[in-house]
Enzyme design. Structure first.
Site, PDB file in Angstrom:
ATOM      1  N   ASN A 159       1.349   1.244   1.893  1.00 36.42           N
ATOM      2  CA  ASN A 159       1.239   0.898   3.323  1.00 36.42           C
ATOM      3  C   ASN A 159       1.397  -0.251   3.751  1.00 36.42           C
ATOM      4  OD1 ASN A 159       0.313   0.905   5.974  1.00 36.42           O
ATOM      5  ND2 ASN A 159      -1.655   1.834   5.707  1.00 36.42           N
ATOM      6  N   ARG A 174       3.661   5.155   3.816  1.00 37.43           N
ATOM      7  CA  ARG A 174       3.338   5.200   5.293  1.00 37.43           C
ATOM      8  C   ARG A 174       4.184   4.641   6.192  1.00 37.43           C
ATOM      9  NH1 ARG A 174      -0.881   2.632   8.973  1.00 37.43           N
ATOM     10  NH2 ARG A 174      -1.015   4.220  10.583  1.00 37.43           N
TER      11      ARG A 174
END
Ligand code: ADP
Length: 378
Positions: free
Chosen positions: A7, A73
């Site tokens: 992420n 992500r």
């Protein structure tokens, strides 16, 4: 099978090595201050994403060889991505092409993707989009009633976010109820620092409270949620600059704007101590949730379960009860003992035999990304 989940933010990289079969986190970490003063001066920071990812690889040591795929992500997939995809140069170009819709997030996600593809060239990389789950929304839910040509030119429509979480939680809810997801009408309430509500019909998102951006919908930690668009024009005409308005709505609104703290625990404590602003903030917060529950009940044409998740939804029984207060006539009720008993597991908190189930289902976006990546690369 192990998936490395990344992420990547503008100044940080969060990572987890996830075993998809056991659902265990093998290791996790966070690098901060990337591209900022002091970045690279210590072990928990790096000069930029590329050197950061090399540092992460060093930390992984021999574990790096066990990685079967990397899951990234990505905040905005626009209309281009309705499902996770294996990343190639064309996908990178696609993510870049929709970056105008998430100027703070997509370029930062891409920096992480570029760095990770360099550091781990031998394994497939998969992009998992916050918006993808909501691409199934019908046009009636996705369309804003503005000039169609202007909307089309600038990509102005409802996209929705938190999709990875809503989809994961919906499927766990079905497992908990022991029924096929395809047969269920659900309202998922993701109530964290960022919050959104989604109507899930047969496993598909049919409406969601966030919009073109994650600013719309529920009252959040620092974000306003829904507001008359005329209020923005009014504020701009008072002389507020666009950046000031952006900061007001994204960073100084929500619980923070109403009650002086973005942290729900502080707001609850203040309300308990008699603070009128905090008490009002909680009323506005719950009122907005009920607004969406009612709307989605109507859009779904029936309801099997309401599902609470994320920081507030999982941990604040008092607020779960407040959010559904007064909805018993819709079959929505909470059992005080079940609601109050502390647990980290997915569980039912409605009374035995209630017409609509009320559930608490912990979300796990990293695991969801890992599962999605694993499903795609086999
Ligand atoms: P993020 O969107 O940053 O992932 P989280 O899902 O972790 O956020 O949710 C953070 C929010 O959850 C904060 O407002 C925090 O105060 C709230 N929260 C966490 N634990 C509790 C609790 N026990 N009671 C009330 N609120 C809680």
């Amino acid at each position: 099978m192990r998936v490395f989940v990344v992420n990547s933010g503008s100044s940080s990289i969060k990572y987890q090595l996830v075993d998809v079969v056991s659902e265990q986190v093998v290791l996790s970490g966070l690098l901060e201050r990337l591209g900022q003063p002091g970045g690279g001066a210590d072990q928990n920071s790096a000069v930029d994403h590329e050197s950061g990812m090399r540092l992460v690889l060093d930390r992984l040591g021999p574990e790096a060889a066990t990685i079967a795929a990397v899951g990234h992500r990505v905040v905005h997939g626009g209309e281009l991505f309705a499902a996770p995809v294996v990343i190639d140069d064309e996908v990178v170009a696609g993510i870049r092409a929709v970056s105008a819709l998430a100027p703070l997030h997509n370029p930062a996600n891409l920096a992480g993707i570029d760095a990770a593809r360099l550091a781990l060239p031998g394994v497939p990389h998969v992009a998992v989009f916050d918006t993808a789950f909501h691409q199934s929304m019908p046009a009636a839910a996705a369309t804003y009633a503005i000039d169609r040509a202007v909307a089309a030119e600038h990509g102005v429509r409802r996209y929705g976010f938190h999709g990875t979480s809503h989809q994961f939680v919906a499927s766990r809810a079905a497992a908990l109820l022991g029924r096929p997801l395809e047969s269920l009408k659900l309202i998922v309430l993701h109530l964290g620092n960022g919050s959104s509500a989604t109507a899930v019909d047969g496993g598909r998102s049919i409406d969601t409270s966030m919009g073109l951006t994650p600013l719309a919908g529920l009252v959040m930690g620092t974000r306003s949620g829904d507001l008359d668009p005329g209020a923005l024009l009014h504020l701009l005409r008072t002389g507020l600059s666009i950046d000031e308005l952006d900061a007001l709505l994204n960073s100084r609104s929500g619980l923070l704007g109403l009650a002086g703290s973005a942290d729900m625990r502080d707001v609850m404590a203040a309300a308990d101590a008699g603070d009128a602003d905090a008490a009002l903030a909680l009323h506005v917060w719950a009122h907005r949730i009920r607004h969406y529950v009612g709307a989605y009940l109507a859009q779904l044409g029936g309801l099997d379960a309401v599902v609470f998740t994320a920081g507030i939804g999982e941990n604040a029984p008092v607020l779960r009860a407040r959010a559904l207060d007064g909805l018993a006539h819709l079959g929505l009720a909470i059992d005080a003992d079940r609601n109050g008993s502390p647990s980290r597991e997915a569980r039912v908190i409605s009374p035995e035999g209630a017409p609509v189930a009320v559930l608490v289902v912990p979300t796990n976006e990293e695991l969801a990304i890992a599962q999605a990546a694993a499903a795609l690369v086999g």
